[in-house]
Design a protein around this motif. Structure first.
Motif, PDB file in Angstrom:
ATOM      1  N   GLY A  97      -3.858  16.972   0.097  1.00  0.00           N
ATOM      2  CA  GLY A  97      -4.088  17.346  -1.288  1.00  0.00           C
ATOM      3  C   GLY A  97      -3.404  16.405  -2.255  1.00  0.00           C
ATOM      4  O   GLY A  97      -2.879  15.351  -1.872  1.00  0.00           O
ATOM      5  N   GLN A  98      -3.370  16.791  -3.524  1.00  0.00           N
ATOM      6  CA  GLN A  98      -2.777  15.948  -4.549  1.00  0.00           C
ATOM      7  C   GLN A  98      -1.260  15.857  -4.412  1.00  0.00           C
ATOM      8  O   GLN A  98      -0.651  14.861  -4.800  1.00  0.00           O
ATOM      9  N   ASP A  99      -0.626  16.898  -3.871  1.00  0.00           N
ATOM     10  CA  ASP A  99       0.829  16.920  -3.761  1.00  0.00           C
ATOM     11  C   ASP A  99       1.309  16.745  -2.321  1.00  0.00           C
ATOM     12  O   ASP A  99       2.419  17.155  -1.974  1.00  0.00           O
ATOM     13  N   THR A 100       0.498  16.120  -1.498  1.00  0.00           N
ATOM     14  CA  THR A 100       0.845  15.994  -0.082  1.00  0.00           C
ATOM     15  C   THR A 100       2.132  15.216   0.135  1.00  0.00           C
ATOM     16  O   THR A 100       2.930  15.559   1.027  1.00  0.00           O
ATOM     17  N   ILE A 101       2.375  14.172  -0.649  1.00  0.00           N
ATOM     18  CA  ILE A 101       3.604  13.390  -0.483  1.00  0.00           C
ATOM     19  C   ILE A 101       4.822  14.270  -0.701  1.00  0.00           C
ATOM     20  O   ILE A 101       5.784  14.249   0.079  1.00  0.00           O
ATOM     21  N   ASP A 102       4.810  15.072  -1.768  1.00  0.00           N
ATOM     22  CA  ASP A 102       5.910  15.996  -2.040  1.00  0.00           C
ATOM     23  C   ASP A 102       6.111  16.970  -0.878  1.00  0.00           C
ATOM     24  O   ASP A 102       7.221  17.155  -0.372  1.00  0.00           O
ATOM     25  N   MET A 103       5.020  17.612  -0.475  1.00  0.00           N
ATOM     26  CA  MET A 103       5.108  18.646   0.547  1.00  0.00           C
ATOM     27  C   MET A 103       5.520  18.067   1.899  1.00  0.00           C
ATOM     28  O   MET A 103       6.263  18.703   2.657  1.00  0.00           O
ATOM     29  N   SER A 137       0.823  -1.212   0.000  1.00  0.00           N
ATOM     30  CA  SER A 137       0.000   0.000   0.000  1.00  0.00           C
ATOM     31  C   SER A 137       0.859   1.266   0.000  1.00  0.00           C
ATOM     32  O   SER A 137       0.517   2.254  -0.646  1.00  0.00           O
ATOM     33  N   VAL A 138       1.964   1.225   0.728  1.00  0.00           N
ATOM     34  CA  VAL A 138       2.864   2.382   0.752  1.00  0.00           C
ATOM     35  C   VAL A 138       3.488   2.586  -0.625  1.00  0.00           C
ATOM     36  O   VAL A 138       3.570   3.721  -1.140  1.00  0.00           O
ATOM     37  N   GLY A 139       3.913   1.512  -1.261  1.00  0.00           N
ATOM     38  CA  GLY A 139       4.441   1.608  -2.616  1.00  0.00           C
ATOM     39  C   GLY A 139       3.396   2.105  -3.595  1.00  0.00           C
ATOM     40  O   GLY A 139       3.701   2.879  -4.510  1.00  0.00           O
ATOM     41  N   CYS A 140       2.155   1.669  -3.374  1.00  0.00           N
ATOM     42  CA  CYS A 140       1.043   2.122  -4.216  1.00  0.00           C
ATOM     43  C   CYS A 140       0.835   3.626  -4.055  1.00  0.00           C
ATOM     44  O   CYS A 140       0.666   4.349  -5.044  1.00  0.00           O
ATOM     45  N   ALA A 141       0.853   4.113  -2.821  1.00  0.00           N
ATOM     46  CA  ALA A 141       0.663   5.540  -2.562  1.00  0.00           C
ATOM     47  C   ALA A 141       1.770   6.360  -3.209  1.00  0.00           C
ATOM     48  O   ALA A 141       1.516   7.406  -3.824  1.00  0.00           O
ATOM     49  N   GLU A 142       3.009   5.895  -3.080  1.00  0.00           N
ATOM     50  CA  GLU A 142       4.129   6.620  -3.671  1.00  0.00           C
ATOM     51  C   GLU A 142       4.077   6.553  -5.191  1.00  0.00           C
ATOM     52  O   GLU A 142       4.475   7.491  -5.884  1.00  0.00           O
ATOM     53  N   GLY A 143       3.564   5.435  -5.713  1.00  0.00           N
ATOM     54  CA  GLY A 143       3.407   5.316  -7.156  1.00  0.00           C
ATOM     55  C   GLY A 143       2.374   6.277  -7.706  1.00  0.00           C
ATOM     56  O   GLY A 143       2.537   6.830  -8.805  1.00  0.00           O
ATOM     57  N   THR A 144       1.298   6.530  -6.945  1.00  0.00           N
ATOM     58  CA  THR A 144       0.265   7.463  -7.426  1.00  0.00           C
ATOM     59  C   THR A 144       0.800   8.881  -7.518  1.00  0.00           C
ATOM     60  O   THR A 144       0.247   9.708  -8.246  1.00  0.00           O
ATOM     61  N   GLY A 145       1.882   9.182  -6.783  1.00  0.00           N
ATOM     62  CA  GLY A 145       2.482  10.509  -6.870  1.00  0.00           C
ATOM     63  C   GLY A 145       3.032  10.806  -8.253  1.00  0.00           C
ATOM     64  O   GLY A 145       3.262  11.972  -8.591  1.00  0.00           O
ATOM     65  N   SER A 185      -6.231  12.682  -9.928  1.00  0.00           N
ATOM     66  CA  SER A 185      -6.676  11.290 -10.019  1.00  0.00           C
ATOM     67  C   SER A 185      -5.932  10.382  -9.035  1.00  0.00           C
ATOM     68  O   SER A 185      -6.182   9.188  -8.998  1.00  0.00           O
ATOM     69  N   ARG A 186      -5.033  10.946  -8.265  1.00  0.00           N
ATOM     70  CA  ARG A 186      -4.139  10.135  -7.437  1.00  0.00           C
ATOM     71  C   ARG A 186      -4.862   9.397  -6.313  1.00  0.00           C
ATOM     72  O   ARG A 186      -4.586   8.226  -6.054  1.00  0.00           O
ATOM     73  N   ASN A 187      -5.768  10.061  -5.627  1.00  0.00           N
ATOM     74  CA  ASN A 187      -6.496   9.416  -4.537  1.00  0.00           C
ATOM     75  C   ASN A 187      -7.382   8.293  -5.063  1.00  0.00           C
ATOM     76  O   ASN A 187      -7.485   7.229  -4.448  1.00  0.00           O
ATOM     77  N   LYS A 188      -8.008   8.531  -6.201  1.00  0.00           N
ATOM     78  CA  LYS A 188      -8.898   7.536  -6.808  1.00  0.00           C
ATOM     79  C   LYS A 188      -8.138   6.247  -7.120  1.00  0.00           C
ATOM     80  O   LYS A 188      -8.596   5.154  -6.771  1.00  0.00           O
ATOM     81  N   TRP A 189      -6.973   6.383  -7.769  1.00  0.00           N
ATOM     82  CA  TRP A 189      -6.229   5.187  -8.158  1.00  0.00           C
ATOM     83  C   TRP A 189      -5.720   4.435  -6.931  1.00  0.00           C
ATOM     84  O   TRP A 189      -5.693   3.191  -6.917  1.00  0.00           O
ATOM     85  N   PHE A 190      -5.327   5.158  -5.894  1.00  0.00           N
ATOM     86  CA  PHE A 190      -4.880   4.482  -4.672  1.00  0.00           C
ATOM     87  C   PHE A 190      -6.017   3.652  -4.085  1.00  0.00           C
ATOM     88  O   PHE A 190      -5.843   2.479  -3.736  1.00  0.00           O
ATOM     89  N   ILE A 191      -7.189   4.251  -3.963  1.00  0.00           N
ATOM     90  CA  ILE A 191      -8.327   3.559  -3.356  1.00  0.00           C
ATOM     91  C   ILE A 191      -8.780   2.384  -4.218  1.00  0.00           C
ATOM     92  O   ILE A 191      -9.114   1.302  -3.707  1.00  0.00           O
ATOM     93  N   LEU A 192      -8.792   2.570  -5.537  1.00  0.00           N
ATOM     94  CA  LEU A 192      -9.250   1.504  -6.439  1.00  0.00           C
ATOM     95  C   LEU A 192      -8.375   0.258  -6.330  1.00  0.00           C
ATOM     96  O   LEU A 192      -8.851  -0.860  -6.538  1.00  0.00           O
ATOM     97  N   PHE A 193      -7.096   0.444  -5.992  1.00  0.00           N
ATOM     98  CA  PHE A 193      -6.215  -0.715  -5.915  1.00  0.00           C
ATOM     99  C   PHE A 193      -5.804  -1.070  -4.499  1.00  0.00           C
ATOM    100  O   PHE A 193      -4.847  -1.821  -4.298  1.00  0.00           O
TER     101      PHE A 193
END
Length: 503
Positions: free
Chosen positions: A452-458, A153-161, A167-175
């Protein structure tokens, strides 16, 4: 003759601050790692949910041995113990060694012990030996499943970045959560179909087929996971080659981690323990004497209610006006309201003639649980901390959730027993408790930061600045050193020149 000056080359800090979405990859190159990392949670959902029907089959095959054995309780619950251990262990390895190989190792463990569980056998054909073997295999299976959370799941979250913003939150939740809920539904369908095909006189075959099908999902992902690369965020912000500043990490994140963990604890407390109502609904509809396949078929309907909720939550979490935090808050608050309504109307809803109304209201209760916390608690856990300690942060929060599932199953059982012979109180008191906890979770959600969409970066930028301000050397963060990054950038830029004047 012209005079030229060199423009300043990008610094290491600039390189690290650059959004991880700014990678030269095509759409599929960005998306398939998200699928490979997250879709393994389908195995979690299937292998955890299929054990319910398998338990029922085993109790019919070995009525005397099963009833007198501690395996009756352990077969289903021991997996959670292994999962907690796996979450903590793979949380550490995914941060300090590798996301990819931690995930690959957990996949191998799932395949191995799902296979052994399917082939469980007691010495000399002993039923007690068979059950003891199944319990042991399920424990180790749980360790593998636990690895899917902090590594997958952590790899998935970082991949959505690396995906398109919006669309990042949607793809994380879908998978992630959608995979778990879909697997719950598929497991209910598989159990029903297998029992219908084999017949109730061949349950010895049926339960092994049901468990054996669970080997297919992780096996299908094995090649994709072997081809995975470490996520871009992990390459840039990993602490695997640096000493983890634990005191600074705890000071920076302890409050946030506690809040996320409590919310996850509350969600699993209700989500897992309320599974007992599936049996109540079936018994009210069909009575105590019913064919096994009918009981399993009604379980399909109950599990279906998860699907609309988790799909809706996936898309709402990406709306600019909503986001994960608001979606989670709305979900738990509405679930709390519906729970209080069910508790108040329970004397009427519990009557056999009104069971249709019970199923609908209970279904809405389940849907809201998936719409809010089911979809978003994992997303929030993966995005409210820095990449360097994300695996351990996420693993700890998820482990607290599984402990909540343990606590909930025992707590709700105690609540019902304390009601004595009052069946109305025994039925509605758990809804009072679950609804009160939902409102508590809603209040805690308000204490979380915006996501937000860029939370991982920030989050990575803020954490790095915090460490630097407290004297920590951040140059060793990442899989490549800061000097390596500067050198690579210098080579790529090749000191671009800009004409300033002509003489």
């Amino acid at each position: 003759m012209s005079k030229e000056t060199e423009s300043p080359s990008p610094t290491a800090d600039d390189a690290r601050r650059a959004s991880i979405s700014q990678t030269e990859k095509g759409r599929w190159e960005r998306l398939w790692p998200v699928i490979a990392c997250g879709a393994g949670l389908f195995s979690d959902g299937y292998l955890n949910n299929i054990i319910g029907p398998v338990n029922t089959m085993l109790s019919k095959i070995y009525p005397d041995e099963y009833a007198s054995s501690s395996a009756q309780a352990n077969v289903s619950s021991i997996t959670f113990a292994g999962t907690v251990l796996g979450m903590l262990f793979f949380g550490y390895t995914s941060d300090h060694f590798s996301r990819k190989w931690s995930l690959f190792a957990s996949t191998i463990i799932i395949i191995l012990f799902a296979t052994l569980g399917t082939a469980s056998y007691g010495a000399g054909g002993s039923p007690k030996g068979l059950l003891a073997a199944l319990v042991a295999y399920r424990f180790f299976l749980g360790i593998g499943i636990g690895g899917e959370y902090p590594a997958g799941s952590v790899g998935c979250a970082e991949g959505t970045g690396e995906l398109k913003a919006g669309s990042r939150n949607k793809w994380f939740i879908l998978f992630t959560n959608v995979q778990i809920d879909l697997a719950f539904f598929i497991a209910a369908v598989v159990a029903t179909v297998v029992v219908v095909i084999t017949g109730e006189n061949h349950l010895r075959v049926a339960w092994r087929i049901c468990l054996g099908i669970g080997i297919i999902p992780p096996l299908s992902l094995l090649y994709l996971r072997l081809k995975l690369q470490e996520p871009e965020a992990f390459k840039r912000e990993s602490l695997s080659k640096a000493k983890t500043p634990w005191i600074l990490v705890i000071k920076f994140y302890w409050q946030r981690l506690i809040i996320v963990s409590i919310i996850w604890f509350i969600y699993d407390f209700s989500a897992y323990s309320f599974g007992i109502y599936a049996t109540t609904i079936v018994n009210n509809l069909l009575g105590d004497e019913q064919p096994l396949w009918k009981s399993l078929a009604w379980n399909i309907l109950i599990n279906f209610f998860y699907i609309p909720g988790c799909l809706a939550g996936a898309f709402v979490a990406d709306l600019k006006s909503m986001g994960p935090k608001k979606t989670l808050f709305i979900g738990v608050m509405l679930q709390g309201i519906i729970g209080f309504i069910m508790a108040g109307c329970y004397p009427w809803l519990s009557e056999p003639k009104n069971i249709g109304g019970f199923v609908v209201v209970y279904g809405i209760f389940l849907m809201l649980g998936e719409f809010g916390p089911g979809d978003n608690i994992g997303l929030i856990a993966s995005k409210t901390c820095a990449t360097g300690i994300r695996g351990q942060y996420y693993g700890f929060a998820a482990a607290m959730g599984k402990i909540g599932a343990f606590a909930g199953s025992y707590a709700l059982d105690a609540i019902q027993k304390n009601a004595g012979d009052d069946k109305i109180a025994a039925g509605r008191n758990p809804f009072f408790v679950a609804s009160a906890l939902a409102f508590l979770a809603g209040g805690l959600v308000l204490l979380l930061p915006h996501i937000g969409q860029d939370t991982i970066d920030m989050e990575d930028i803020n954490f790095r600045e915090y460490l630097s301000s407290h004297g920590y050397d951040t140059s060793k963060m990442g899989l490549a050193s800061a000097s390596d990054i500067s050198s690579e950038d210098d080579v790529a830029v090749e000191t671009k020149t800009v004409p300033t004047s002509a003489l």
